[in-house]
Design a protein around this motif. Structure first.
Motif, mmCIF file in Angstrom:
data_model
loop_
_atom_site.group_PDB
_atom_site.id
_atom_site.type_symbol
_atom_site.label_atom_id
_atom_site.label_comp_id
_atom_site.label_asym_id
_atom_site.label_seq_id
_atom_site.Cartn_x
_atom_site.Cartn_y
_atom_site.Cartn_z
ATOM 1 N N GLN A 141 36.644 70.122 32.923
ATOM 2 C CA GLN A 141 35.327 69.925 33.508
ATOM 3 C C GLN A 141 35.157 70.877 34.680
ATOM 4 O OE1 GLN A 141 34.347 65.889 34.690
ATOM 5 N NE2 GLN A 141 32.164 66.311 34.464
ATOM 6 N N ALA A 142 34.167 71.730 34.552
ATOM 7 C CA ALA A 142 33.827 72.661 35.621
ATOM 8 C C ALA A 142 32.776 72.015 36.522
ATOM 9 C CB ALA A 142 33.296 73.960 35.024
ATOM 10 N N PRO A 143 32.688 72.459 37.769
ATOM 11 C CA PRO A 143 31.693 71.880 38.688
ATOM 12 C C PRO A 143 30.285 71.971 38.125
ATOM 13 C CG PRO A 143 33.240 73.273 39.863
ATOM 14 C CD PRO A 143 33.528 73.470 38.410
ATOM 15 N N GLY A 144 29.597 70.834 38.123
ATOM 16 C CA GLY A 144 28.225 70.805 37.651
ATOM 17 C C GLY A 144 28.060 70.814 36.153
ATOM 18 N N LYS A 145 29.168 70.751 35.437
ATOM 19 C CA LYS A 145 29.102 70.777 33.969
ATOM 20 C C LYS A 145 29.715 69.513 33.389
ATOM 21 C CE LYS A 145 29.096 75.790 33.414
ATOM 22 N NZ LYS A 145 29.707 76.939 32.687
ATOM 23 N N GLU A 146 29.383 69.266 32.143
ATOM 24 C CA GLU A 146 29.952 68.112 31.465
ATOM 25 C C GLU A 146 31.392 68.392 31.053
ATOM 26 O OE1 GLU A 146 25.860 66.283 29.479
ATOM 27 O OE2 GLU A 146 27.475 67.009 28.205
ATOM 28 N N ARG A 147 32.107 67.307 30.845
ATOM 29 C CA ARG A 147 33.471 67.439 30.353
ATOM 30 C C ARG A 147 33.465 68.094 28.979
ATOM 31 N NH1 ARG A 147 36.199 61.857 30.106
ATOM 32 N NH2 ARG A 147 34.720 61.648 28.376
ATOM 33 N N GLU A 148 34.430 68.970 28.766
ATOM 34 C CA GLU A 148 34.473 69.784 27.551
ATOM 35 C C GLU A 148 35.823 69.639 26.859
ATOM 36 O OE1 GLU A 148 33.684 74.521 26.505
ATOM 37 O OE2 GLU A 148 34.422 73.935 28.479
ATOM 38 N N TYR B 157 42.166 68.025 32.221
ATOM 39 C CA TYR B 157 42.673 66.672 32.080
ATOM 40 C C TYR B 157 43.439 66.531 30.761
ATOM 41 C CZ TYR B 157 39.170 65.568 35.646
ATOM 42 O OH TYR B 157 38.415 65.533 36.785
ATOM 43 N N CYS B 158 44.526 65.786 30.797
ATOM 44 C CA CYS B 158 45.171 65.416 29.552
ATOM 45 C C CYS B 158 44.802 63.970 29.238
ATOM 46 C CB CYS B 158 46.682 65.611 29.602
ATOM 47 S SG CYS B 158 47.562 64.690 30.884
ATOM 48 N N ALA B 159 44.777 63.651 27.971
ATOM 49 C CA ALA B 159 44.355 62.332 27.533
ATOM 50 C C ALA B 159 45.101 61.949 26.259
ATOM 51 C CB ALA B 159 42.850 62.314 27.282
ATOM 52 N N ASN C 29 37.673 65.368 19.090
ATOM 53 C CA ASN C 29 37.114 66.342 20.011
ATOM 54 C C ASN C 29 36.124 65.709 20.995
ATOM 55 O OD1 ASN C 29 35.076 65.778 18.234
ATOM 56 N ND2 ASN C 29 34.459 67.893 17.907
ATOM 57 N N SER C 30 36.090 64.395 21.010
ATOM 58 C CA SER C 30 35.192 63.687 21.913
ATOM 59 C C SER C 30 36.004 62.820 22.864
ATOM 60 C CB SER C 30 34.238 62.798 21.125
ATOM 61 O OG SER C 30 33.510 61.940 22.004
ATOM 62 N N GLY C 31 35.674 62.908 24.125
ATOM 63 C CA GLY C 31 36.402 62.133 25.116
ATOM 64 C C GLY C 31 36.285 60.630 24.913
ATOM 65 N N SER C 32 35.243 60.205 24.246
ATOM 66 C CA SER C 32 35.033 58.771 24.044
ATOM 67 C C SER C 32 36.096 58.160 23.144
ATOM 68 C CB SER C 32 33.642 58.519 23.458
ATOM 69 O OG SER C 32 33.522 59.129 22.183
ATOM 70 N N ARG C 33 36.825 58.983 22.444
ATOM 71 C CA ARG C 33 37.848 58.468 21.525
ATOM 72 C C ARG C 33 39.184 58.233 22.226
ATOM 73 N NH1 ARG C 33 38.154 59.925 15.461
ATOM 74 N NH2 ARG C 33 39.134 57.895 15.709
ATOM 75 N N TYR C 34 39.274 58.625 23.478
ATOM 76 C CA TYR C 34 40.549 58.571 24.173
ATOM 77 C C TYR C 34 40.672 57.317 25.030
ATOM 78 C CZ TYR C 34 41.463 63.213 22.467
ATOM 79 O OH TYR C 34 41.698 64.284 21.639
ATOM 80 N N ASP C 35 41.886 56.794 25.074
ATOM 81 C CA ASP C 35 42.144 55.539 25.775
ATOM 82 C C ASP C 35 42.772 55.740 27.151
ATOM 83 O OD1 ASP C 35 43.017 55.010 22.564
ATOM 84 O OD2 ASP C 35 41.569 53.603 23.448
ATOM 85 N N TYR C 36 43.475 56.813 27.301
ATOM 86 C CA TYR C 36 44.223 57.030 28.542
ATOM 87 C C TYR C 36 43.955 58.445 29.047
ATOM 88 C CZ TYR C 36 46.711 53.218 26.231
ATOM 89 O OH TYR C 36 47.017 52.055 25.566
ATOM 90 N N TRP C 37 43.859 58.553 30.382
ATOM 91 C CA TRP C 37 43.556 59.836 30.997
ATOM 92 C C TRP C 37 44.492 60.092 32.175
ATOM 93 C CZ3 TRP C 37 39.794 63.229 29.268
ATOM 94 C CH2 TRP C 37 38.950 62.743 28.260
ATOM 95 N N GLY C 38 44.864 61.350 32.325
ATOM 96 C CA GLY C 38 45.587 61.767 33.513
ATOM 97 C C GLY C 38 44.614 62.114 34.625
ATOM 98 N N GLN C 39 45.131 62.502 35.770
ATOM 99 C CA GLN C 39 44.301 62.693 36.956
ATOM 100 C C GLN C 39 43.680 64.072 37.049
ATOM 101 O OE1 GLN C 39 47.416 63.236 36.857
ATOM 102 N NE2 GLN C 39 47.902 64.914 38.233
#
Length: 129
Positions: free
Chosen positions: A38-45, A94-96, A111-121
């Motif tokens: 995620q870059a500043p001002g942009k959505e997570r990619e 981020y790793c997930a 390829n969608s963040g919504s499918r992930y259960d766990y996230w790193g910092q």
């Protein structure tokens, strides 16, 4: 599952950098693991994803050929080897991890963040031009 991403830093355009993600807490054999940014001002990619058990990989089009995702099952580590870095690669990475809820799945569907259960910092990568 606890995830910790590290290895970010400042790198010149055209250079390389390897990010690491340490996983702990439970076995990952029924998971896929991915990298997002995620870059500043942009959505997570979405960046890339790897199946923990099979090693199957899938990349975002803009990263394919420059980035390589890998994992070390014995160490519970995942990596993102980034080459030919561009200024537009600057972001927090981020790793997930996502649990596999079905025996039938395709790696590209993660390829969608919504499918992930766990996230790193997250770890910051800055590419200077």
């Amino acid at each position: 599952v606890q995830l910790q991403a590290f290895g970010g830093g400042l790198v010149q355009a055209g250079g390389s950098l390897t990010l690491s993600c340490a996983a702990s807490g439970r076995t990952l054999s029924s998971h896929v693991m991915g990298w997002f940014r995620q870059a500043p001002g942009k959505e997570r990619e979405f960046v890339a994803v790897i199946s923990w058990s099979r090693g199957t990989t899938y990349y975002a089009d803009s990263m394919a050929g420059r980035f390589v995702i890998s994992r070390d099952n014995a160490k519970n580590m995942m990596y993102l080897h980034m080459n030919s870095l561009k200024s537009e690669d600057s972001a927090v990475y981020y790793c997930a991890a996502a649990r596999l809820r079905s025996v039938i799945w395709t790696i590209s569907s993660f390829n969608s963040g919504s499918r992930y259960d766990y996230w790193g910092q997250g770890t910051l990568v800055t590419v200077s031009s």
